[in-house]
Design a protein around this motif. Sequence first.
Motif: not given
Length: 384
Positions: A47, A50, A85, A89-90, A92
């Motif tokens: 996180s 990202i 994107g 990705a949340t 993941l």
Amino acid sequence: MTVNDPQRSRPTEPLWRAGQVFRLATLVYAVGYQAHAVSEYIRPTLSWVIVALMAVWSGVAAIVLSRDGAARRWWVVADVAVVVGAMAATRLVADQDWYSAHQSLPTTLWATNAVISAAILSGPLVGVLAGLGIAIVAVAVRGTVDVDLAGDATAPVLMSVGLAVGLAANTARRAQGQLERAARLAAATEERERLGREVHDGVLQVLAYVRRRGAEIGGPTLELSTLAGEQEVALRELISEQALPVAGGDVDVDLRTLLRSQAGTAVSVSTPGGAVTMPRDRAEELAAVVRTALSNVALHAGANAKAYVLLEDLGVDVIVSVRDDGVGMAADRLAAAEAEGRMGVSRSILGRVAALGGDATLDTAVGEGVEWEIRVGKRAPGKG
């Protein structure tokens, strides 16, 4: 004009710069939200990676989008892709219990930047569609649909931002266009006045003198007088046309200007004190009718005939009267000319007036001159 045209993007430059300030402010919020929620993620390290990528993108996008350039459209497309994107990705970095009940990793506020960019670039429709698209992605990430707007206002907020910013961008472009047209008109008016002063002080006075003296002397100088008079009228028309904006037929112009340009030593033009505005194409066609009538006066009314043009503004309609004090003609002469195949007056005057949806009335008699009364609507029939 394309979205990449510098003339189109220039009036929205303040919006682009303000948008990038907002982008950096939302990044601060996103980082703060990350610090608050990271303990609840299943992959906290990912996180932070990202969020670091979001920060890098925010800086790059802020620099690029604040500059005017042809590639701006592709950066806006990339902006939307990065937001989508990051939202995806949340899934993941968090488990289902978390992402189904919270906003996505980049936060809704940070995701708004892509909507703002799309709206500034292409207007309210694209802004609303971008907001709707990102809202759909947010729903897909959560895997649930919350119809309670009090609890989840993501869609209306994003779409409202796209609409508001898009309208602001379009308003800025229209205002810039109006300002540029006003500047061109002011410059044309100033040039007309300067040219008018110079020509009036010299050339027009000489031409008027030659016309008057040639008519008084007569004989061979009469032709010289006629040519001088024609050039005087042509010059007056050229000066008057400098005041007219370069625009399409739907733009209103002052009919008085077109008629006054036809004034001369043998032509008197009387118009109302206030502007008589009509669409440019209709005004020019009506002025052409008057020009034809005055040409007939010069050709047939006699060497010493004077012509008088009177414009009346009736609100919805206008009436233009063209009268001369020449030799006149028999009342049935026009019909006889048409029967003989001479259609000049019929086509140039009656045909034009009919095409404008108006009426033309001829009043004449031998020795009493000719008077045309032309009545047309200011607007084309059916256009109000």
